[in-house]
Design a protein around this motif. Structure first.
Motif, mmCIF file in Angstrom:
data_model
loop_
_atom_site.group_PDB
_atom_site.id
_atom_site.type_symbol
_atom_site.label_atom_id
_atom_site.label_comp_id
_atom_site.label_asym_id
_atom_site.label_seq_id
_atom_site.Cartn_x
_atom_site.Cartn_y
_atom_site.Cartn_z
ATOM 1 N N ILE B 18 74.135 -24.778 -21.175
ATOM 2 C CA ILE B 18 74.230 -24.093 -19.903
ATOM 3 C C ILE B 18 74.444 -22.608 -20.181
ATOM 4 N N VAL B 19 74.015 -21.815 -19.248
ATOM 5 C CA VAL B 19 74.064 -20.369 -19.405
ATOM 6 C C VAL B 19 75.170 -19.828 -18.499
ATOM 7 N N ILE B 20 75.977 -18.918 -19.032
ATOM 8 C CA ILE B 20 77.035 -18.285 -18.245
ATOM 9 C C ILE B 20 76.609 -16.841 -18.005
ATOM 10 N N ALA B 21 76.334 -16.524 -16.746
ATOM 11 C CA ALA B 21 75.862 -15.183 -16.409
ATOM 12 C C ALA B 21 76.902 -14.481 -15.543
ATOM 13 N N GLY B 22 76.641 -13.237 -15.230
ATOM 14 C CA GLY B 22 77.556 -12.480 -14.377
ATOM 15 C C GLY B 22 77.665 -11.052 -14.852
#
Lengths: 92, 198
Positions: B18-22
């Motif tokens: 999973i990708v953690i963006a922000g």
């Protein structure tokens, strides 16, 4: 892909002598399944270089590339449900 | 570490991500650190970019190499299944590499600091356009409170009605783990079709 697991086809063996030192190090690390990103971080080799060296090792049949679950096909739902159960166990 | 996996099991192991963006400083690395079973690791990708048409750089080569650092963490979900969490580079100028990072992800979390909503506009825009990857919004409660309600944030960021908005504390392991659970539940609830390309 960066999350793809790789392991040596024959875990008990030393890397062939004709491999480059970097590839020999990758071979030794992959006696346990590891992701491309972990190999790059551990050996301090950029991701792109790691991917090329790994794909050469795979072409020679020295490492095994594991399946990656992307969740894009309905057939993978069972694995996603396993993932969810795993998260529930870890973070209940 | 991790040596409880015997070589016989190795062949059946699978991974997912999973990708953690922000935005920069929204709490991406804190989230990864809260849930990961290993300390967050940084790896580097050397990217080559065609240089922009700078008028003052005629002496420099046509291509520019940039080293981009990415954080990631790992969760062993069962004997044969490992999940990796990858933090996207925070600065907007590195977003040309998002496609590589996002490809094959089962989902994405956009971490939002409600005091600096504008910082996550680009991330929301990216995932609203890239409908292949399900995403959730995770509102990081700095100082234990939120500046806006989830409804106000949905409206301000123009987030699709079905996208879950979850408030959480990135420093808290269980609260962060709950965000991952909600993402997986949401991924499972979405209809999948063969035309989606990974």
């Amino acid at each position: 892909m960066v999350q793809t697991l790789v392991s040596t086809a024959d875990p008990g063996t030393e890397p062939p002598n004709n491999l480059m030192p970097e590839s020999q190090n990758i071979y030794r690390l992959c006696r346990e399944a590891r992701s491309v990103a972990e190999i790059a971080a551990e050996l301090k080799i950029p991701l792109g270089v790691t991917q090329v060296l790994l794909s050469d090792l795979a072409d020679q049949g020295l490492v095994y590339i594991h399946p990656t679950i992307t969740g894009h096909s309905p057939s993978e739902n069972q694995v996603l449900e396993r993932a969810l159960r795993g998260l529930e166990r870890l973070f209940q | 570490m991790g040596s409880n996996v015997s070589s016989n099991d190795t062949a059946s192991m699978m991974s997912t991500k999973i990708v953690i963006a922000g935005g920069f400083g929204a709490g991406k690395t804190t989230l990864v650190g809260s849930v990961s079973e290993i300390p967050p690791v940084t790896t580097e990708a050397v990217m080559t970019e065609a240089s922009r048409a700078h008028d003052d750089t005629s002496a420099t080569p046509q291509k520019v190499t940039t080293t981009v650092a990415m954080d990631f963490g790992r969760l062993t979900l069962d004997r044969e299944l490992i999940m990796y969490m990858f933090g996207t580079p925070g600065q907007a100028r590195f977003w040309f590499m998002w496609d590589d990072l996002v490809r094959g992800a089962v989902g994405a979390v956009i971490v939002v600091d409600s005091r600096r909503l504008a910082d996550c506009f680009d991330a929301v825009d990216y995932f609203e356009k890239n409908q292949n990857i399900p995403y959730v919004i995770a509102l990081n409660k700095f100082d234990g409170q939120l500046e806006y309600t989830p409804d106000e944030i949905r409206e301000a960021l123009e987030i699709s009605p079905d996208v879950p908005i979850i408030d959480f504390d990135a420093r808290d392991r269980r609260s962060s783990g709950n965000v991952l659970k909600r993402l997986l539940e949401y991924t499972l609830s979405r209809p999948k079709s063969a035309e989606l390309v990974g």
